[in-house]
Design a protein around this motif. Structure first.
Motif, PDB file in Angstrom:
ATOM      1  N   SER A 221     -34.044   8.031  -2.279  1.00  0.00           N
ATOM      2  CA  SER A 221     -34.294   9.462  -2.423  1.00  0.00           C
ATOM      3  C   SER A 221     -33.731  10.223  -1.231  1.00  0.00           C
ATOM      4  CB  SER A 221     -35.795   9.722  -2.550  1.00  0.00           C
ATOM      5  OG  SER A 221     -36.070  11.112  -2.580  1.00  0.00           O
ATOM      6  N   GLN A 222     -33.944   9.677  -0.037  1.00  0.00           N
ATOM      7  CA  GLN A 222     -33.423  10.331   1.171  1.00  0.00           C
ATOM      8  C   GLN A 222     -31.900  10.336   1.181  1.00  0.00           C
ATOM      9  OE1 GLN A 222     -35.187  11.968   3.315  1.00  0.00           O
ATOM     10  NE2 GLN A 222     -33.531  12.474   4.743  1.00  0.00           N
ATOM     11  N   LEU A 223     -31.274   9.234   0.749  1.00  0.00           N
ATOM     12  CA  LEU A 223     -29.816   9.195   0.683  1.00  0.00           C
ATOM     13  C   LEU A 223     -29.302  10.194  -0.354  1.00  0.00           C
ATOM     14  CD1 LEU A 223     -28.832   5.408   0.941  1.00  0.00           C
ATOM     15  CD2 LEU A 223     -28.929   7.135   2.749  1.00  0.00           C
ATOM     16  N   GLN A 224     -30.025  10.317  -1.448  1.00  0.00           N
ATOM     17  CA  GLN A 224     -29.619  11.274  -2.480  1.00  0.00           C
ATOM     18  C   GLN A 224     -29.740  12.712  -1.975  1.00  0.00           C
ATOM     19  OE1 GLN A 224     -32.286  12.214  -5.870  1.00  0.00           O
ATOM     20  NE2 GLN A 224     -30.627  11.453  -7.162  1.00  0.00           N
ATOM     21  N   LEU A 225     -30.876  13.034  -1.386  1.00  0.00           N
ATOM     22  CA  LEU A 225     -31.119  14.398  -0.927  1.00  0.00           C
ATOM     23  C   LEU A 225     -30.185  14.807   0.206  1.00  0.00           C
ATOM     24  CD1 LEU A 225     -35.023  14.386  -1.009  1.00  0.00           C
ATOM     25  CD2 LEU A 225     -33.496  15.584  -2.584  1.00  0.00           C
TER      26      LEU A 225
END
Length: 306
Positions: A221-225
């Motif tokens: 999620s952090q990599l996506q955001l």
């Protein structure tokens, strides 16, 4: 990119412990393997030190790193083990020293932070591969993993096919780019720092150990955001050891998590690579060009030494 010089028999490998204290018994059992490759071994002064969960103070571990890069008699550096601690010294590293004295640098797991920092600050190609205390000095270290060290002695194009392990397509495509990445939790830890991973037009490699699906969910999620998944030219999914749910019975599977974040990407995403906390351990250079294809289920990586 700066490609380190290949090794020659009779040269010297320096051993450092930039993260947690290594198992010294396993470390000593690993030295003969390097000798069998025709190499001499020089162990840094503070490898046997401890400071809580660290292999010595930040200053001691930093000094060992600097000493091995500055030592003209040392031709390559291999890390004794991982654990935790490399992020603590990243801001104090003399990157000019490393750029002026480029040499083979080898390790994985917590060493991911150093791989990213060194490559992005100096342009040096480094190597993601098994370490002395963590892997080589143990009874189950296998011949295939041992053979991966041969890439340090001559420029070798690495070809990963399903002959090595079954590969699974999450998103179709074929693309080229320089390989970057490593341990997923360490990559996430770099976000917002001067050592934040640059994935623009790169083949992003990820792996981890001991992280439950919900934790991997939070990392992705952090990599996506932060745009890291969108920026990448393709994604190489390595081994996720011990990733089964532990804290509760209800859980998404690792496969469900991966598909949620990666299946919709219009680029190659392939899982099943035996790269990471696993055996066999397919060692790779980071920073070299590679091609990932979901159609042929192959990963071809250019040599990491000159």
């Amino acid at each position: 990119m700066i490609y380190p010089n290949r090794l020659q028999p009779g040269q010297t490998v320096g051993v450092i412990a930039p993260a947690s204290p290594p198992d010294l018994n396993h470390l000593q059992r690993a030295i003969p393997f390097l000798n069998e490759l025709g190499l001499h071994v020089k162990i840094a002064p503070h490898v046997s030190c401890t400071y809580g969960y660290l292999a010595g103070t930040d200053e001691q571990r930093l000094n060992d790193l600097h000493m091995m890069f500055a030592d003209r008699d040392v031709d390559a550096i291999i890390c004794a083990g991982g654990g935790y601690g490399t992020g603590r010294i990243a801001d104090s590293i003399d990157y000019k020293l490393i750029k002026n004295h480029p040499k083979i640098f080898w390790g994985y797991s917590d060493i991911t932070y150093l791989h990213t920092a060194i490559r992005q600050k100096t342009g040096l190609v480094t190597f993601h591969g098994p370490m002395l205390s963590s892997d080589i000095g143990k009874d189950d270290f296998d011949d295939f993993s041992k053979s991966m060290f041969h890439q340090l002695f001559q420029p070798v194009t690495l070809n990963y096919t399903q002959d090595i392990s079954p590969l699974h397509v999450i998103s179709e495509g074929e693309s080229e780019g320089r390989v970057v990445g490593g341990n997923l939790s360490l990559l996430v830890n770099s976000i917002g720092s001067d050592y934040e991973l640059n994935t623009k037009n790169k083949l992003l490699f990820i792996e981890d150990i001991g992280e439950e699906p919900y934790r991997i969910d939070s990392f992705l999620s952090q990599l996506q955001l932060s745009g890291k998944l969108e920026d990448a030219a393709g994604i190489i999914i390595g081994d996720f050891k011990d990733s089964q749910p532990k804290k509760r019975n209800e859980s998404l599977s690792l496969e469900q998590v991966l598909h949620h974040y990666l299946a919709h990407l219009e680029k190659p995403v392939v899982s099943g690579f035996k790269i990471g906390h696993c055996l066999p351990h397919f060692a790779i250079p980071l920073g070299t060009k590679a091609r990932l294809s979901s159609f042929s289920k192959t990963l071809v990586i250019q040599p990491g030494v000159s």
